[in-house]
Enzyme design. Structure first.
Site, PDB file in Angstrom:
ATOM      1  N   HIS A  22       0.833  -1.202   0.000  1.00  0.00           N
ATOM      2  CA  HIS A  22       0.000   0.000   0.000  1.00  0.00           C
ATOM      3  C   HIS A  22       0.872   1.259   0.000  1.00  0.00           C
ATOM      4  O   HIS A  22       1.779   1.384   0.812  1.00  0.00           O
ATOM      5  CB  HIS A  22      -0.916   0.008   1.224  1.00  0.00           C
ATOM      6  CG  HIS A  22      -1.736   1.232   1.325  1.00  0.00           C
ATOM      7  ND1 HIS A  22      -1.838   1.950   2.482  1.00  0.00           N
ATOM      8  CD2 HIS A  22      -2.482   1.880   0.411  1.00  0.00           C
ATOM      9  CE1 HIS A  22      -2.621   2.992   2.287  1.00  0.00           C
ATOM     10  NE2 HIS A  22      -3.034   2.966   1.028  1.00  0.00           N
ATOM     11  N   ASP A  30       7.442   6.394 -20.705  1.00  0.00           N
ATOM     12  CA  ASP A  30       7.556   6.377 -22.158  1.00  0.00           C
ATOM     13  C   ASP A  30       8.975   5.976 -22.562  1.00  0.00           C
ATOM     14  O   ASP A  30       9.859   5.835 -21.716  1.00  0.00           O
ATOM     15  CB  ASP A  30       7.127   7.718 -22.760  1.00  0.00           C
ATOM     16  CG  ASP A  30       7.994   8.900 -22.375  1.00  0.00           C
ATOM     17  OD1 ASP A  30       9.223   8.742 -22.198  1.00  0.00           O
ATOM     18  OD2 ASP A  30       7.444  10.013 -22.265  1.00  0.00           O
ATOM     19  N   ARG A 108       7.901  18.487 -13.865  1.00  0.00           N
ATOM     20  CA  ARG A 108       8.827  17.486 -14.399  1.00  0.00           C
ATOM     21  C   ARG A 108       9.820  16.978 -13.355  1.00  0.00           C
ATOM     22  O   ARG A 108      10.025  15.782 -13.198  1.00  0.00           O
ATOM     23  CB  ARG A 108       9.574  18.100 -15.587  1.00  0.00           C
ATOM     24  CG  ARG A 108      10.636  17.232 -16.175  1.00  0.00           C
ATOM     25  CD  ARG A 108      11.281  17.954 -17.350  1.00  0.00           C
ATOM     26  NE  ARG A 108      12.548  17.355 -17.676  1.00  0.00           N
ATOM     27  CZ  ARG A 108      13.565  17.992 -18.184  1.00  0.00           C
ATOM     28  NH1 ARG A 108      13.480  19.278 -18.444  1.00  0.00           N
ATOM     29  NH2 ARG A 108      14.679  17.372 -18.468  1.00  0.00           N
ATOM     30  N   TYR A 130       5.157  13.519 -22.882  1.00  0.00           N
ATOM     31  CA  TYR A 130       4.553  13.578 -21.543  1.00  0.00           C
ATOM     32  C   TYR A 130       3.658  12.357 -21.320  1.00  0.00           C
ATOM     33  O   TYR A 130       2.600  12.434 -20.723  1.00  0.00           O
ATOM     34  CB  TYR A 130       3.772  14.873 -21.319  1.00  0.00           C
ATOM     35  CG  TYR A 130       4.629  16.107 -21.380  1.00  0.00           C
ATOM     36  CD1 TYR A 130       5.512  16.408 -20.357  1.00  0.00           C
ATOM     37  CD2 TYR A 130       4.593  16.955 -22.485  1.00  0.00           C
ATOM     38  CE1 TYR A 130       6.316  17.534 -20.405  1.00  0.00           C
ATOM     39  CE2 TYR A 130       5.396  18.081 -22.553  1.00  0.00           C
ATOM     40  CZ  TYR A 130       6.262  18.368 -21.515  1.00  0.00           C
ATOM     41  OH  TYR A 130       7.056  19.478 -21.570  1.00  0.00           O
ATOM     42  N   GLY A 131       4.111  11.200 -21.795  1.00  0.00           N
ATOM     43  CA  GLY A 131       3.320   9.978 -21.731  1.00  0.00           C
ATOM     44  C   GLY A 131       3.538   9.150 -20.482  1.00  0.00           C
ATOM     45  O   GLY A 131       2.984   8.065 -20.369  1.00  0.00           O
ATOM     46  N   ASN A 132       4.342   9.613 -19.541  1.00  0.00           N
ATOM     47  CA  ASN A 132       4.625   8.859 -18.316  1.00  0.00           C
ATOM     48  C   ASN A 132       3.469   8.981 -17.327  1.00  0.00           C
ATOM     49  O   ASN A 132       2.859  10.037 -17.220  1.00  0.00           O
ATOM     50  CB  ASN A 132       5.881   9.420 -17.634  1.00  0.00           C
ATOM     51  CG  ASN A 132       7.023   9.582 -18.601  1.00  0.00           C
ATOM     52  OD1 ASN A 132       7.495   8.618 -19.169  1.00  0.00           O
ATOM     53  ND2 ASN A 132       7.465  10.814 -18.803  1.00  0.00           N
TER      54      ASN A 132
END
Length: 144
Positions: A22, A30, A108, A130-132
């Site tokens: 947890h 990316d 970032r 910015y695909g993370n």
């Protein structure tokens, strides 16, 4: 091969998801993300896009209900986000969580700091800018 587990979930990823507790976080990164520089545990999923992984992970992974469980990087000043990236990720999540929590955006460098502390980083073949996305694990509910 196991029944009920997506074939995009490699054995190392399945083990990692099971080991997480947890509040632990996993970064789905990316292809451009400096995962080996930042991550203490790095897994590779080079041929896969993040929506495919989300579709495989979310049925196995309880999202945290005590803190924002979905975190993405905010655009750097002067850049713009492609709203289709977030929409595509949420569509994959909604297949398994009808009313998912909103995605939180962070700077970032704050994202990089979170990645350093994450349980694992999965480097994918995702090419979206910015695909993370970070997933925070919650507590699996006890069946009634």
């Amino acid at each position: 091969m196991l029944k009920g587990i997506s074939p995009v979930i490699a054995p190392d990823l399945l083990k990692t998801l099971a080991e997480m507790g947890h509040g632990d976080e996993i970064v789905l990164a990316d292809a451009h993300f400096p995962g080996h520089t930042l991550g203490k545990r790095v897994l590779r999923a080079d041929g896969l896009r993040i929506p495919q992984l989300l579709d495989g992970i979310i049925p196995l992974f309880e999202l945290d209900s005590y803190a924002p469980p979905l975190v993405m990087m905010a655009a750097v000043e002067g850049d713009q986000l492609d709203p289709n990236v977030e929409a595509c990720y949420l569509a994959a999540i909604r297949k398994h969580v009808p009313n998912p929590p909103a995605i939180t955006r962070i700077d970032r460098f704050a994202f990089y700091d979170r990645a350093r502390l994450a349980y694992a980083v999965v480097i994918t073949g995702e090419l979206a800018k910015y695909g993370n996305i970070i997933l925070k694990k919650g507590v699996t509910p006890v069946p009634a």
